[in-house]
Design a protein around this motif. Structure first.
Motif, PDB file in Angstrom:
ATOM      1  N   GLY A 266      -1.637  14.063   1.730  1.00 10.54           N
ATOM      2  CA  GLY A 266      -0.453  14.248   0.911  1.00 10.54           C
ATOM      3  C   GLY A 266       1.012  14.154   0.980  1.00 10.54           C
ATOM      4  N   LEU A 267       1.339  14.584   2.314  1.00 11.99           N
ATOM      5  CA  LEU A 267       2.603  14.288   2.862  1.00 11.99           C
ATOM      6  C   LEU A 267       3.021  13.003   3.076  1.00 11.99           C
ATOM      7  CD1 LEU A 267       3.037  17.575   4.807  1.00 11.99           C
ATOM      8  CD2 LEU A 267       4.251  17.268   2.622  1.00 11.99           C
ATOM      9  N   TYR A 268       2.002  12.443   3.639  1.00  7.96           N
ATOM     10  CA  TYR A 268       2.046  10.975   4.170  1.00  7.96           C
ATOM     11  C   TYR A 268       2.272  10.137   2.966  1.00  7.96           C
ATOM     12  CZ  TYR A 268       0.918   6.333   5.554  1.00  7.96           C
ATOM     13  OH  TYR A 268       0.940   4.884   5.822  1.00  7.96           O
ATOM     14  N   VAL A 269       1.746  10.141   1.738  1.00  7.42           N
ATOM     15  CA  VAL A 269       1.866   9.315   0.583  1.00  7.42           C
ATOM     16  C   VAL A 269       3.428   9.852  -0.114  1.00  7.42           C
ATOM     17  CG1 VAL A 269       0.948   9.124  -1.643  1.00  7.42           C
ATOM     18  CG2 VAL A 269      -0.700   9.232   0.253  1.00  7.42           C
ATOM     19  N   ALA A 270       3.628  11.075  -0.042  1.00  6.91           N
ATOM     20  CA  ALA A 270       4.670  11.505  -0.695  1.00  6.91           C
ATOM     21  C   ALA A 270       5.980  10.809   0.063  1.00  6.91           C
ATOM     22  CB  ALA A 270       4.869  12.872  -0.708  1.00  6.91           C
ATOM     23  N   GLY A 271       5.894  10.742   1.333  1.00  8.84           N
ATOM     24  CA  GLY A 271       7.032  10.156   2.227  1.00  8.84           C
ATOM     25  C   GLY A 271       7.189   8.667   2.016  1.00  8.84           C
ATOM     26  N   LEU A 272       5.893   8.002   1.684  1.00 12.50           N
ATOM     27  CA  LEU A 272       5.946   6.530   1.351  1.00 12.50           C
ATOM     28  C   LEU A 272       6.680   6.272  -0.080  1.00 12.50           C
ATOM     29  CD1 LEU A 272       2.388   5.389   2.138  1.00 12.50           C
ATOM     30  CD2 LEU A 272       4.292   4.954   3.425  1.00 12.50           C
ATOM     31  N   VAL A 273       6.501   7.213  -0.994  1.00 10.25           N
ATOM     32  CA  VAL A 273       7.157   7.193  -2.102  1.00 10.25           C
ATOM     33  C   VAL A 273       8.545   7.574  -2.193  1.00 10.25           C
ATOM     34  CG1 VAL A 273       7.414   8.263  -4.613  1.00 10.25           C
ATOM     35  CG2 VAL A 273       4.895   7.906  -3.403  1.00 10.25           C
ATOM     36  N   GLN A 274       8.724   8.460  -1.412  1.00 10.28           N
ATOM     37  CA  GLN A 274      10.499   8.952  -1.093  1.00 10.28           C
ATOM     38  C   GLN A 274      11.076   7.780  -0.359  1.00 10.28           C
ATOM     39  OE1 GLN A 274      11.497  12.105   1.652  1.00 10.28           O
ATOM     40  NE2 GLN A 274      12.435  13.064   0.135  1.00 10.28           N
ATOM     41  N   SER A 275      10.521   7.032   0.395  1.00 10.21           N
ATOM     42  CA  SER A 275      10.903   5.878   0.982  1.00 10.21           C
ATOM     43  C   SER A 275      11.531   4.887   0.021  1.00 10.21           C
ATOM     44  CB  SER A 275      10.033   5.436   2.052  1.00 10.21           C
ATOM     45  OG  SER A 275       9.344   4.547   1.543  1.00 10.21           O
ATOM     46  N   GLY A 276      10.967   4.687  -1.279  1.00  5.58           N
ATOM     47  CA  GLY A 276      11.418   3.865  -2.186  1.00  5.58           C
ATOM     48  C   GLY A 276      10.548   2.720  -2.326  1.00  5.58           C
ATOM     49  N   LEU A 277       9.335   2.698  -1.731  1.00  9.14           N
ATOM     50  CA  LEU A 277       8.331   1.876  -1.804  1.00  9.14           C
ATOM     51  C   LEU A 277       7.768   1.740  -3.381  1.00  9.14           C
ATOM     52  CD1 LEU A 277       6.110   2.286   1.336  1.00  9.14           C
ATOM     53  CD2 LEU A 277       7.995   0.210   0.807  1.00  9.14           C
ATOM     54  N   LYS A 278       7.280   0.471  -3.624  1.00 12.17           N
ATOM     55  CA  LYS A 278       7.044   0.311  -5.095  1.00 12.17           C
ATOM     56  C   LYS A 278       5.574   0.978  -5.260  1.00 12.17           C
ATOM     57  CE  LYS A 278       9.439  -3.805  -6.236  1.00 12.17           C
ATOM     58  NZ  LYS A 278       9.476  -5.360  -6.370  1.00 12.17           N
ATOM     59  N   PRO A 279       4.946   1.505  -6.296  1.00 11.67           N
ATOM     60  CA  PRO A 279       3.717   2.157  -6.417  1.00 11.67           C
ATOM     61  C   PRO A 279       2.612   1.046  -6.043  1.00 11.67           C
ATOM     62  CG  PRO A 279       4.974   2.625  -8.338  1.00 11.67           C
ATOM     63  CD  PRO A 279       5.949   1.706  -7.368  1.00 11.67           C
ATOM     64  N   ALA A 280       2.611  -0.080  -6.462  1.00 11.16           N
ATOM     65  CA  ALA A 280       1.619  -1.077  -5.735  1.00 11.16           C
ATOM     66  C   ALA A 280       1.483  -1.137  -4.099  1.00 11.16           C
ATOM     67  CB  ALA A 280       1.959  -2.435  -6.363  1.00 11.16           C
ATOM     68  N   THR A 281       2.844  -0.838  -3.786  1.00 13.60           N
ATOM     69  CA  THR A 281       3.031  -1.134  -2.211  1.00 13.60           C
ATOM     70  C   THR A 281       2.320   0.226  -1.360  1.00 13.60           C
ATOM     71  OG1 THR A 281       4.782  -2.306  -2.062  1.00 13.60           O
ATOM     72  CG2 THR A 281       4.393  -1.384  -0.073  1.00 13.60           C
ATOM     73  N   VAL A 282       2.510   1.523  -2.100  1.00 14.26           N
ATOM     74  CA  VAL A 282       2.107   2.692  -1.787  1.00 14.26           C
ATOM     75  C   VAL A 282       0.644   2.756  -1.898  1.00 14.26           C
ATOM     76  CG1 VAL A 282       1.871   5.235  -2.086  1.00 14.26           C
ATOM     77  CG2 VAL A 282       4.225   4.131  -2.352  1.00 14.26           C
ATOM     78  N   GLN A 283       0.028   2.083  -3.030  1.00 15.73           N
ATOM     79  CA  GLN A 283      -1.330   1.988  -3.094  1.00 15.73           C
ATOM     80  C   GLN A 283      -2.030   1.110  -2.175  1.00 15.73           C
ATOM     81  OE1 GLN A 283      -1.965   0.792  -7.162  1.00 15.73           O
ATOM     82  NE2 GLN A 283      -0.927   2.457  -7.985  1.00 15.73           N
ATOM     83  N   ALA A 284      -1.322  -0.027  -1.636  1.00 12.04           N
ATOM     84  CA  ALA A 284      -1.906  -0.803  -0.813  1.00 12.04           C
ATOM     85  C   ALA A 284      -2.019   0.028   0.803  1.00 12.04           C
ATOM     86  CB  ALA A 284      -0.952  -2.032  -0.568  1.00 12.04           C
ATOM     87  N   ARG A 285      -0.811   0.633   0.757  1.00  9.68           N
ATOM     88  CA  ARG A 285      -0.924   1.547   2.039  1.00  9.68           C
ATOM     89  C   ARG A 285      -1.869   2.394   2.579  1.00  9.68           C
ATOM     90  NH1 ARG A 285       2.239  -2.121   3.299  1.00  9.68           N
ATOM     91  NH2 ARG A 285       4.372  -2.186   3.803  1.00  9.68           N
ATOM     92  N   VAL A 286      -2.097   3.137   1.137  1.00  6.28           N
ATOM     93  CA  VAL A 286      -3.232   4.075   1.172  1.00  6.28           C
ATOM     94  C   VAL A 286      -4.616   3.473   1.239  1.00  6.28           C
ATOM     95  CG1 VAL A 286      -4.477   5.987  -0.271  1.00  6.28           C
ATOM     96  CG2 VAL A 286      -1.687   5.963  -0.254  1.00  6.28           C
ATOM     97  N   ALA A 287      -4.841   2.378   0.882  1.00  3.40           N
ATOM     98  CA  ALA A 287      -6.136   1.575   0.731  1.00  3.40           C
ATOM     99  C   ALA A 287      -6.346   1.294   2.284  1.00  3.40           C
ATOM    100  CB  ALA A 287      -6.083   0.486  -0.311  1.00  3.40           C
TER     101      ALA A 287
END
Length: 320
Positions: free
Chosen positions: A96-117
């Motif tokens: 969860g902290l990893y995903v929160a960090g991706l969001v905080q870094s300014g990545l778009k939701p679609a990019t965050v979803q791709a990283r989690v996938a």
């Protein structure tokens, strides 16, 4: 020089055999070692072997999809290294902290979803290898993008498409029209073979669409003319001289720059949306557009069609 024989790694299937051909115990040890050392190349090779041999996409996963997975695995391994993760037994709150960090870094939701996938694919590969039972991203909340895709990345405008076509060389013109008239995905366009083209019947076979589904699409007069211009005396083999996504992207990007409209170039998908929007304007039938674009669900097609703002003006005008 060692006399040991090295395994052939010239294609994805051969690379996958380096893992799939191991005994269960040897595969487990290799995966555990790679996870312990956070060795990105080894972990990516393991993930690629899993994706190639044990998923529905298999060897036909597109290069674009694989690039996204590779980048996502690389980002996760970098994060795990910097934050002292135990990859095989991650802490309950770490994903969860990893995903929160991706969001905080300014990545778009679609990019965050791709990283989690991609991270999820890595863990599926580790479970496939018997290295862990962990599934740390199963319940992680992923950000949702409330802005519709058609708003973020609308279809190309007609004047932009016509400007590119006017400056394109014969093969660039074919590529553009495969996207904007035939509605093909870029992987589908790059995979068109002369055996798939039937100019007499005005049809094109998309032999390996998404999910390896085949479909036939009609050829517009302008696309047939463009194909005729590049057709060799004995048509065989690929229609386009390039197979790499990056090469096709560079060609169209440079073409837009040549037209002085590089700021309007947004990749390939906006061309596919252009085709879907044109077809819907003519048919007013999402089901037919879905078949044309190769969508299983009509709801997906709705995200590809831009409706005019005045679409309901005449209807509302007659309200009583």
């Amino acid at each position: 020089m060692s006399g040991d024989l090295l395994p052939y790694v010239g294609d994805r299937l051969s690379q996958a055999r380096n893992f799939s051909g191991l005994t269960d115990e040897a595969l487990r040890v290799r995966a555990v070692t790679a996870a312990r050392d956070k060795a990105f190349e080894d972990l990516w090779a393991l993930t690629l072997a899993y994706l190639t041999t044990d998923t529905s996409g298999g060897v036909r996963l597109s290069p674009h999809t694989l690039r996204a997975y590779r980048k996502g695995v690389e980002v996760l391994i970098t994060h795990a290294t910097e934050h002292g993760w135990n990859l095989l037994h991650p802490g309950r709150r770490e994903p969860g902290l990893y995903v929160a960090g991706l969001v905080q870094s300014g990545l778009k939701p679609a990019t965050v979803q791709a990283r989690v996938a991609a991270a999820s694919a890595l863990y599926r590969a580790l479970r496939w290898a018997g290295a862990t039972d962990a599934d740390p991203f199963a319940d992680v909340k992923r950000p949702k993008d409330r802005t519709k895709g058609i708003v973020k990345n609308p279809p190309y405008r007609s004047d932009f498409v016509q400007a590119l076509l006017a400056e394109a060389d014969p093969h660039e013109r074919v590529l553009l029209l495969l996207l904007t008239h035939a509605g093909l995905r870029i992987a589908e366009a790059l995979g068109v073979d002369w055996a798939h083209v039937d100019l007499d019947r005005r049809r094109l076979l998309v032999a390996h669409g998404k999910g390896d589904k085949a479909r036939r699409v009609p050829l517009s007069a302008r696309l047939r003319e463009a194909l005729e211009a590049v057709r060799p005396a004995m048509p065989s083999g690929p229609v386009l001289p390039w197979r790499a996504y990056s090469t096709a992207y560079s060609r169209l990007q440079k073409l837009a720059l040549k037209c002085g409209r590089e700021h309007e170039f947004r990749g390939f998908h906006a061309g596919r949306k252009y085709a879907g929007t044109q077809l819907y304007a003519a048919t007013r039938d999402f089901t037919r557009v879905a078949g044309f674009l190769g969508h299983e669900q009509v709801d997906t097609t709705r995200r590809y069609v831009e409706l005019p703002e005045d679409d309901l003006d005449d209807v509302v005008e007659g309200f009583r």
